[in-house]
Design an enzyme around this catalytic site. Structure first.
Site, short mmCIF file in Angstrom:
data_model
loop_
_atom_site.label_atom_id
_atom_site.label_comp_id
_atom_site.label_asym_id
_atom_site.label_seq_id
_atom_site.Cartn_x
_atom_site.Cartn_y
_atom_site.Cartn_z
N HIS A 67 0.83 -1.21 0.00
CA HIS A 67 0.00 0.00 0.00
C HIS A 67 0.86 1.26 0.00
O HIS A 67 1.80 1.36 0.79
CB HIS A 67 -0.93 0.01 1.22
N PRO A 68 0.52 2.21 -0.85
CA PRO A 68 1.26 3.48 -0.84
C PRO A 68 0.90 4.28 0.40
O PRO A 68 -0.23 4.18 0.90
CB PRO A 68 0.76 4.18 -2.10
N SER A 84 -6.17 4.19 -5.88
CA SER A 84 -5.58 4.92 -4.74
C SER A 84 -5.67 6.41 -4.95
O SER A 84 -5.96 7.16 -4.03
CB SER A 84 -4.12 4.50 -4.55
N GLN A 85 -5.41 6.84 -6.18
CA GLN A 85 -5.47 8.27 -6.50
C GLN A 85 -6.85 8.81 -6.16
O GLN A 85 -7.01 9.82 -5.47
CB GLN A 85 -5.15 8.50 -7.99
N ARG A 86 -7.89 8.07 -6.60
CA ARG A 86 -9.28 8.50 -6.35
C ARG A 86 -9.56 8.54 -4.86
O ARG A 86 -10.13 9.49 -4.32
CB ARG A 86 -10.25 7.52 -7.02
N ALA A 122 -8.80 3.10 5.27
CA ALA A 122 -9.73 3.23 4.13
C ALA A 122 -10.04 4.72 3.99
O ALA A 122 -10.90 5.26 4.69
CB ALA A 122 -10.99 2.42 4.39
N ALA A 123 -9.35 5.36 3.05
CA ALA A 123 -9.43 6.83 2.95
C ALA A 123 -10.85 7.29 2.64
O ALA A 123 -11.26 8.38 3.05
CB ALA A 123 -8.47 7.32 1.86
N1 LIG Z 1 -1.82 3.71 3.16
C1 LIG Z 1 -3.12 3.75 2.78
O1 LIG Z 1 -4.03 3.65 3.60
N2 LIG Z 1 -3.37 3.91 1.44
C2 LIG Z 1 -4.65 3.99 0.96
N3 LIG Z 1 -5.81 3.95 1.59
C3 LIG Z 1 -6.83 4.06 0.66
O2 LIG Z 1 -8.02 4.09 0.88
N4 LIG Z 1 -6.28 4.18 -0.58
C4 LIG Z 1 -4.92 4.15 -0.44
O3 LIG Z 1 -4.04 4.27 -1.32
#
Ligand SMILES: NC(=O)NC1=NC(=O)NC1=O
Length: 173
Positions: A67-68, A84-86, A122-123
Site C-alpha cells: 500500500h502506498p 488509490s489516487q481517487r 480506508a481513505a
Molecule cells: N496507506 C493507505 O491507507 N493507502 C490507501 N488507503 C486508501 O483508501 N487508498 C490508499 O491508497
C-alpha cells in the site's frame, strides 16, 4: 456488472478486472478466480478475505507493504494506482498544506519504523483530519492488534473497490 458476467470471465479477464481490489496484489484475484462460480458480491468478497485471513503473518504484512503511504511520495510523484489516487484525493489528501503533509510524513515514518509496514486506512471513510488522528492513535497500539486493525482497513478498501466494480458497466471497464 452482474455476478453471471463475473462467473463467465476467463482467468485473464478476471485478473484484469479484479487484480487491484487489494492494492497491488493481483495474486489474490488470481487465486480467487478458481473459487468460481460466486453466488453474489458477498460470496466474491468472502473469498478475497478468506485468502488474506489464511496467509501467514509474513504474507499479511506483505499485503500492507504493497500500500502506498497516505499523502506520501507516490501521491506527489503521481505514481498511485487509479483507485488509490481517487481514494486519496477523495479524502482531501491531495490538497494538504505543507505542514499537514510533513506531519503525516513524520507520523507515517514513525508508524512504519514501529510496525514494519505502512499505516493503512480506508481513505474513503476518512478525511484529512481523521487520517492523522487515527495514525496517532494506532501508533500506540500493540503490534498484534495493529496488524488486525490494518488488515481490517485493507478489507474495507477492497469492499469499496469490489462494490464499484460490480456496479460498473462492463462496457466501461
Ligand atoms: N496507506 C493507505 O491507507 N493507502 C490507501 N488507503 C486508501 O483508501 N487508498 C490508499 O491508497
Amino acid at each position: 456488472m452482474d455476478i453471471e458476467k463475473v462467473n463467465s470471465m476467463d482467468f485473464g479477464e478476471f485478473v484484469d478486472v479484479f487484480g487491484n481490489v487489494i492494492e497491488r496484489c493481483p495474486l489474490i484475484a488470481a487465486a480467487v478466480w478458481s473459487q468460481r462460480p460466486f453466488s453474489d458480491l458477498e460470496d466474491l468478497k468472502k473469498h478475497f478475505f478468506a485468502f488474506i485471513d489464511a496467509l501467514p503473518q509474513s504474507g499479511q504484512e506483505g499485503i500492507l507493504r504493497c500500500h502506498p503511504d497516505l499523502a506520501g511520495s507516490e501521491l506527489r510523484r503521481g505514481t498511485l494506482t487509479a483507485e488509490s489516487q481517487r481514494e486519496q484525493s477523495g479524502a482531501g489528501l491531495t490538497t494538504l498544506g505543507a505542514d499537514e503533509r510533513l506531519r503525516l510524513e513524520e507520523l507515517n515514518a514513525r508508524y512504519r519504523a514501529r510496525f514494519g509496514f505502512p499505516f493503512v486506512l480506508a481513505a474513503r471513510f476518512s478525511d484529512r483530519a481523521a487520517a492523522s488522528r487515527e495514525l496517532e492513535r494506532r501508533l500506540l497500539c500493540p503490534s498484534a492488534q495493529e496488524l488486525r486493525t490494518a488488515l481490517g482497513e485493507v478489507k474495507k478498501i477492497g469492499s469499496l473497490r469490489l462494490a464499484d466494480l460490480l456496479r460498473a458497466d462492463p462496457a466501461k471497464l
